[in-house]
Design an enzyme around this catalytic site. Structure first.
Site, PDB file in Angstrom:
ATOM      1  N   SER A 149      -1.693  -1.261 -13.750  1.00 45.36           N
ATOM      2  CA  SER A 149      -0.607  -0.094 -13.543  1.00 45.36           C
ATOM      3  C   SER A 149       0.407  -0.041 -14.971  1.00 45.36           C
ATOM      4  O   SER A 149      -0.262   0.572 -16.105  1.00 45.36           O
ATOM      5  CB  SER A 149       0.278  -0.723 -12.459  1.00 45.36           C
ATOM      6  OG  SER A 149       1.246   0.169 -11.987  1.00 45.36           O
ATOM      7  N   ASP A 305       3.422   6.791 -14.043  1.00 44.32           N
ATOM      8  CA  ASP A 305       2.955   5.647 -14.850  1.00 44.32           C
ATOM      9  C   ASP A 305       1.453   5.536 -15.150  1.00 44.32           C
ATOM     10  O   ASP A 305       0.639   6.569 -14.892  1.00 44.32           O
ATOM     11  CB  ASP A 305       3.511   4.277 -14.144  1.00 44.32           C
ATOM     12  CG  ASP A 305       2.571   4.000 -12.659  1.00 44.32           C
ATOM     13  OD1 ASP A 305       1.817   4.813 -12.227  1.00 44.32           O
ATOM     14  OD2 ASP A 305       2.488   2.908 -12.456  1.00 44.32           O
ATOM     15  N   ASP A 307      -1.547   4.508 -14.232  1.00 42.40           N
ATOM     16  CA  ASP A 307      -2.503   4.742 -13.147  1.00 42.40           C
ATOM     17  C   ASP A 307      -2.035   5.650 -12.334  1.00 42.40           C
ATOM     18  O   ASP A 307      -2.612   5.812 -11.117  1.00 42.40           O
ATOM     19  CB  ASP A 307      -2.849   3.324 -12.545  1.00 42.40           C
ATOM     20  CG  ASP A 307      -1.684   2.529 -11.724  1.00 42.40           C
ATOM     21  OD1 ASP A 307      -0.497   2.900 -12.015  1.00 42.40           O
ATOM     22  OD2 ASP A 307      -1.980   1.937 -10.704  1.00 42.40           O
ATOM     23  N   ASP A 309       0.201   5.861  -9.705  1.00 38.76           N
ATOM     24  CA  ASP A 309       0.719   5.664  -8.531  1.00 38.76           C
ATOM     25  C   ASP A 309       2.252   5.682  -8.414  1.00 38.76           C
ATOM     26  O   ASP A 309       2.848   5.689  -7.188  1.00 38.76           O
ATOM     27  CB  ASP A 309       0.310   4.267  -7.974  1.00 38.76           C
ATOM     28  CG  ASP A 309       0.648   3.046  -8.525  1.00 38.76           C
ATOM     29  OD1 ASP A 309       1.220   3.413  -9.791  1.00 38.76           O
ATOM     30  OD2 ASP A 309       0.547   1.938  -8.147  1.00 38.76           O
TER      31      ASP A 309
END
Length: 573
Positions: A149, A305, A307, A309
């Site tokens: 992440s 961000d 990734d 999400d």
């Protein structure tokens, strides 16, 4: 080196498939660095409800290919034991743009296919929300996404979704962890990529899968507000992550033509060269997208961000400068906007105990209730699924750490659909001659100006146990505020000032919440593993007719400073 450690290291070297981590260990051995070797073999990287996350490096305490293989073997064994048709329903696997993510994802696929489990593996990097979507889309038994992440470059992670499309919660986390322990002491099955494809056990998800997610966003009921998208301008950054292609596509599909991507941060890069810490909440992380917004005079500076999400946004003010909205501000804006458009049978909203309580007030204003869970999207989504019914369908949930779920296409936070929804909210306001700031002011005038803050305190080793102290000496006042009620999530009891007690319907957790006169609140989460506590504060100021947003903010900030100071002074030293 002691004999036990030497045996551990030798066993690891015999099984490690990665020459790079083998070399790392061999160098430590050659240099006689026993302390570092002992640290790397001090235990095992813990598998929990967020799966695995840690620094990439050799040994069982790091993220590496052998740990990934052992984890995948444990997960596979658990799935075969728990879900009768797990082998056929299979597992969806995706991965982000970090340096090791491709290999980790392919290793996981090779282990699972060797165990007879069908795997659908993305053919290229994929935003995390696509994997959560894929679990439901294919009716898979589970999903894995290899991502750290928004953590720094040296990290990676292994996140697991259950068959319902949400992150795992107990007892699955401990069940999988127990199987991983067994797998770590056995030979790990492994089927080479090409052979797995030939046997029909490995399916590579090509562009049609990515298009399925795209079409899902296009068709989502909560994303059908197409009021004047051409009037909105926004800058966007993927923060060296995997969100840009899909983010730009779904914005274009929704009619947003004035979108300016930060070119230097658009492509995946595991080194994250232009940000010290690829988290939009961190100071300086939004600098380039705000500069891009200024260049074009855009209304919004938006970020996912790495990734994709999470979603972050800075909004242009009247003076031409850009101000970041907090996660709570975005959450209450979404709650108000979505509830104002919602069907009578789709008004289920939720947030976490440490997020602003304003969402529940907004929900009450719309004649409905908002649920509250422990911290983390694993709880928000699993509770949301459990509470959803034909008469009360899920609409929206958020947590203050920039996580939002709009609609029920994905049972996890989704920064891509949130991006579209926020742009649509902005467009609706622009069409009325209004701004995001106007809408926030409207909400605050109706319900009060809610300000939230968080303080993390590192304590001395000899400081008394804060949780135990507060339970033995329950405060009746904090600063000038009377304590009206105390929630103890360890005892699952709410105690009121008059001595009456209510039961709390949440999983037990070491959390204390004090609700105070005037609407203020403080939440204390003592750490059981280190001398540290986190305190979450909320103050509420009534907005009077003569107030502006700025004057209400200034008054709330002063009240917050006084509140934090009084509370901190009351804690044992």
């Amino acid at each position: 080196m002691n004999t036990h450690l030497q045996l551990q290291v030798n066993h690891w070297l015999e099984n490690d498939p990665d020459p790079r981590t083998q070399t790392q260990l061999q160098t430590l051995i050659d240099n006689g660095n026993e302390a570092e070797l002992a640290a790397r073999f001090a235990g095992r990287l813990e598998f929990g409800t967020a799966g695995l996350r840690g620094v990439v490096g050799a040994g069982p305490m790091g993220m590496n290919r052998l740990v990934i293989r052992q984890t995948s073997a444990g997960l596979g064994a658990y799935l075969l034991d728990q879900i009768k048709d797990a082998a056929e329903r299979g597992v969806v696997i995706g991965y982000d743009g970090r340096h090791d993510s491709f290999n980790f994802a392919h290793d996981a696929a090779s282990v699972l296919t060797a165990m007879g489990i069908k795997v659908r593996l993305t053919s290229k990097v994929a935003p995390t929300p696509l994997v959560a979507f894929g679990v439901k889309h294919f009716n898979a038994a589970a999903g894995i996404v290899v991502t750290a992440s928004h953590n720094p470059p040296q990290y990676n992670g292994y996140k697991v979704y259950w068959e319902n499309g949400a992150q795992i919660i107990p007892p699955h986390d401990s069940g999988i962890a127990a199987q991983i322990e067994r797998a770590a002491n056995q030979a790990i099955p492994f089927l080479e990529h090409d052979e797995a494809v030939k046997q029909g056990k490995l399916i590579l998800l090509q562009d049609d899968f990515y298009q399925s997610y795209r079409h899902g966003v296009q068709q989502a009921e909560v994303l059908q507000n197409h009021t004047a998208p051409e009037k909105v301008s926004l800058a966007y950054t993927a923060m060296h992550g995997v969100g840009a292609e899909m983010a730009e596509t779904v914005l274009k599909d929704a009619g947003f033509t004035q979108v300016y991507s930060v070119a230097s941060q658009r492509e995946p890069d595991g080194d994250f060269p232009t940000v010290n810490f690829p988290n939009p909440e961190e100071k300086g992380a939004m600098d380039l997208v705000i500069a891009e917004a200024k260049k074009h005079g855009a209304m919004l500076a938006c970020a996912n961000d790495p990734d994709a999400d999470r979603f972050a946004v800075a909004v242009r003010r009247d003076d031409g400068e850009y101000q970041m909205l907090t996660g709570d501000q975005v959450g209450v804006l979404f709650g108000h906007y979505l509830l104002s458009h919602a069907k009578d049978n789709q008004r289920l909203t939720g947030t976490t105990i440490v997020s602003s309580s304003l969402l529940s007030k907004i929900a009450q204003g719309f004649g409905t209730q908002s649920f509250t869970t422990l911290t983390g999207f694993k709880w928000l989504m699993n509770v949301g699924i459990a509470k959803t019914s034909p008469e009360d369908q899920f609409l929206f949930a958020y947590e203050e750490a920039l996580g939002y779920t709009v609609g029920s296409m994905v049972w996890d936070k989704d920064g891509l659909s949130a991006l579209v929804a926020f742009a649509q909210l902005t467009a609706e306001l622009v069409a009325k001659g209004q701004t995001i700031w106007d809408r926030l002011e409207h909400i605050y005038r109706e319900h009060g100006f809610y300000l939230n803050a968080q303080v993390s305190i590192a304590l001395k080793p000899d400081t008394p146990n804060i949780g135990a102290y507060l339970r033995e000496h329950p405060p009746v006042k904090i600063g000038e505020h009377d304590v009206l009620s105390t929630d103890d999530l360890k005892a699952l009891e709410r105690r009121f000032a008059d001595g009456s007690v209510e039961k709390i319907d949440l999983p037990p957790s070491d959390v204390l919440t004090y609700c105070l006169a005037g609407g203020a609140r403080v939440i204390v989460r003592p750490s059981g593993t280190e001398p540290k506590i986190k305190c979450y504060y909320e103050v509420v100021e009534t907005m009077v007719d003569t107030d502006t947003l700025a004057s209400a903010q200034a008054r709330a900030s002063k009240a917050m400073d006084d509140f934090i100071q009084a509370h901190q002074a009351s804690l044992p030293k």
